[in-house]
Design a protein around this motif. Structure first.
Motif, mmCIF file in Angstrom:
data_model
loop_
_atom_site.group_PDB
_atom_site.id
_atom_site.type_symbol
_atom_site.label_atom_id
_atom_site.label_comp_id
_atom_site.label_asym_id
_atom_site.label_seq_id
_atom_site.Cartn_x
_atom_site.Cartn_y
_atom_site.Cartn_z
ATOM 1 N N SER A 131 39.260 55.682 43.096
ATOM 2 C CA SER A 131 37.994 55.918 43.795
ATOM 3 C C SER A 131 37.851 54.861 44.879
ATOM 4 O O SER A 131 38.612 53.888 44.927
ATOM 5 N N ILE A 132 36.872 55.024 45.746
ATOM 6 C CA ILE A 132 36.671 54.048 46.816
ATOM 7 C C ILE A 132 36.282 52.688 46.235
ATOM 8 O O ILE A 132 36.666 51.640 46.765
ATOM 9 N N GLY A 133 35.574 52.678 45.113
ATOM 10 C CA GLY A 133 35.223 51.419 44.468
ATOM 11 C C GLY A 133 36.435 50.726 43.878
ATOM 12 O O GLY A 133 36.604 49.505 44.005
ATOM 13 N N GLN A 134 37.314 51.494 43.222
ATOM 14 C CA GLN A 134 38.533 50.916 42.669
ATOM 15 C C GLN A 134 39.435 50.376 43.775
ATOM 16 O O GLN A 134 40.055 49.317 43.628
ATOM 17 N N ALA A 135 39.511 51.097 44.886
ATOM 18 C CA ALA A 135 40.296 50.621 46.030
ATOM 19 C C ALA A 135 39.738 49.303 46.556
ATOM 20 O O ALA A 135 40.491 48.392 46.913
ATOM 21 N N SER A 136 38.426 49.171 46.579
ATOM 22 C CA SER A 136 37.793 47.938 47.051
ATOM 23 C C SER A 136 38.127 46.759 46.141
ATOM 24 O O SER A 136 38.356 45.640 46.618
ATOM 25 N N VAL A 137 38.168 46.995 44.833
ATOM 26 C CA VAL A 137 38.530 45.938 43.893
ATOM 27 C C VAL A 137 39.974 45.504 44.107
ATOM 28 O O VAL A 137 40.291 44.315 44.119
ATOM 29 N N HIS A 138 40.863 46.471 44.291
ATOM 30 C CA HIS A 138 42.270 46.149 44.549
ATOM 31 C C HIS A 138 42.415 45.321 45.830
ATOM 32 O O HIS A 138 43.135 44.319 45.855
ATOM 33 N N GLN A 139 41.730 45.743 46.889
ATOM 34 C CA GLN A 139 41.817 45.030 48.161
ATOM 35 C C GLN A 139 41.264 43.609 48.055
ATOM 36 O O GLN A 139 41.793 42.675 48.654
ATOM 37 N N LEU A 140 40.206 43.467 47.267
ATOM 38 C CA LEU A 140 39.631 42.144 47.057
ATOM 39 C C LEU A 140 40.637 41.219 46.379
ATOM 40 O O LEU A 140 40.717 40.036 46.703
ATOM 41 N N ALA B 65 50.819 38.620 43.946
ATOM 42 C CA ALA B 65 50.475 38.440 42.538
ATOM 43 C C ALA B 65 49.031 38.827 42.252
ATOM 44 O O ALA B 65 48.730 39.550 41.288
ATOM 45 N N TRP B 66 48.126 38.358 43.107
ATOM 46 C CA TRP B 66 46.709 38.690 42.897
ATOM 47 C C TRP B 66 46.430 40.150 43.231
ATOM 48 O O TRP B 66 45.495 40.750 42.687
ATOM 49 N N GLY B 67 47.233 40.738 44.123
ATOM 50 C CA GLY B 67 47.090 42.165 44.389
ATOM 51 C C GLY B 67 47.438 42.999 43.168
ATOM 52 O O GLY B 67 46.758 43.987 42.860
ATOM 53 N N VAL B 68 48.498 42.606 42.457
ATOM 54 C CA VAL B 68 48.870 43.301 41.219
ATOM 55 C C VAL B 68 47.764 43.136 40.180
ATOM 56 O O VAL B 68 47.393 44.085 39.483
ATOM 57 N N ILE C 156 42.952 45.350 37.264
ATOM 58 C CA ILE C 156 41.512 45.326 36.981
ATOM 59 C C ILE C 156 40.850 46.612 37.476
ATOM 60 O O ILE C 156 39.992 47.192 36.801
ATOM 61 N N ALA C 157 41.266 47.077 38.658
ATOM 62 C CA ALA C 157 40.654 48.274 39.238
ATOM 63 C C ALA C 157 40.864 49.508 38.372
ATOM 64 O O ALA C 157 40.022 50.410 38.345
ATOM 65 N N ASN C 158 41.981 49.544 37.650
ATOM 66 C CA ASN C 158 42.288 50.716 36.831
ATOM 67 C C ASN C 158 41.687 50.661 35.436
ATOM 68 O O ASN C 158 41.909 51.580 34.639
ATOM 69 N N GLN C 159 40.943 49.599 35.137
ATOM 70 C CA GLN C 159 40.333 49.502 33.815
ATOM 71 C C GLN C 159 39.124 50.427 33.665
ATOM 72 O O GLN C 159 38.777 50.830 32.564
#
Length: 319
Positions: free
Chosen positions: A104-113, A147-150, A155-158
């Motif tokens: 989702s757009i929210g999960q993508a935002s968490v990944h990018q963060l 590393a932090w991107g992974v 976290i985004a997929n939780q």
């Protein structure tokens, strides 16, 4: 030509395809960060070999380098190609990842963060540990970002984070990074590295706090923006108050830094209490929704085209 192609080529290739907001966001984020990764990987992997006559050093001007360095043009072309390839490659990779994981757009935002947080942590490590040399410097920044991107992707997929939750994580990171600063400023350290230690360590505390913050609550985009504005406004107000109460005969940055930090904490806490957030209910068990549509059993006599066919039995399983 390349500037025009950067718009029309993606538009042409996607105009008849469904593209989600998450795919578009991940693609743009990948392109912009990919430029950084492209030039960074070039410096890490490509063995730059300048050819200078005896007596010249690396500090010569670009004009002199063009004259005396036979590999100058080749090296410039390699850097440009690597930068371009990084932008294209990471853009395609971001789009693919969002589609494959159905983000989702929210999960993508968490990944990018997570990626951006890692890049900043990498820069902190360079300054803290006096890392020198192109390969070591770029390797530290890019490795930390990866590393932090992974970690951010994990976290985004939780759970299905809304955009507001991603913004609240950012708010907590910014707030946490300021918490150690008043204590450091009060001790008046001679080495500025202590401030970097404080910001890097405090941001990790902010990350841990965001986990507690979102365990039982979920925030809309509007709620999170109100908290952001409260945090920023409170910090600015605190900076002003700290400056006003600072004695003229004893000027010290600790007054301003402490005022700003306390103001940010106050603004964050006040607006967080105001918006409260929605209760987040964790889905621990498997749930299902079973439906029967009687018209579905008679669709052969009702409809002649398969385009208008109806399901007779529907089962939705959530786990």
């Amino acid at each position: 030509f390349s500037a025009a192609a950067s718009y029309f080529l993606p538009f042409y290739t996607t105009m008849n395809r469904q593209v989600t907001r998450a795919q578009a966001s991940m693609s743009f984020h990948g392109q912009t960060r990919g430029l950084l990764y492209g030039i960074g990987l070039c410096n890490v992997l490509y063995n730059y070999k300048p050819t200078y006559p005896e007596g010249y050093v690396y500090s010569i001007s670009d004009e002199q380098r063009k004259i005396y360095d036979k590999n100058y043009e080749t090296n410039k072309h390699v850097e440009l190609f690597s930068t371009f390839a990084g932008g294209v490659g990471f853009g395609l990779g971001g789009n693919y990842l969002a589609k494959k994981q159905n983000l989702s757009i929210g999960q993508a935002s968490v990944h990018q963060l997570g990626v951006d947080f890692g890049l900043l942590q990498g820069l902190s490590c360079i300054m803290l540990f006096d890392i020198t040399g192109k390969k070591a410097t770029w390797g530290t920044v890019l490795g930390s970002g990866l590393a932090w991107g992974v970690a951010g992707n994990y976290i985004a997929n939780q759970r299905d984070y809304p955009v507001g939750d991603a913004l609240m994580i950012r708010n907590a990171l910014l707030l946490g990074s300021t918490l150690p600063l008043p204590f450091i400023a009060a001790n008046d350290p001679s080495d500025e590295k202590y401030y970097i230690y404080g910001v890097a360590g405090g941001s990790l505390l902010g990350l841990a706090y965001s986990k507690l913050l979102l365990d039982e609550r979920s925030y809309t985009t509007g709620d999170a923006l109100l908290v952001s504005l409260g945090e920023i406004s409170g910090g600015l107000l605190g900076l002003g108050v700290g400056y006003l109460i600072m004695p003229e005969q004893h000027t010290h940055p600790a007054y301003i830094i402490t005022g700003g930090t306390l103001g940010a904490i106050g603004g964050f806490a006040l607006m967080k209490k105001y918006v409260s957030g929605n209760v987040y209910k964790k889905q621990d068990k498997i749930s299902y929704n079973f439906q029967v549509n009687p018209l579905g059993f008679f669709q052969e006599s009702l409809y002649t085209s398969a385009e208008y066919s109806l399901p007779a039995v529907m089962l939705h399983v959530t786990f």
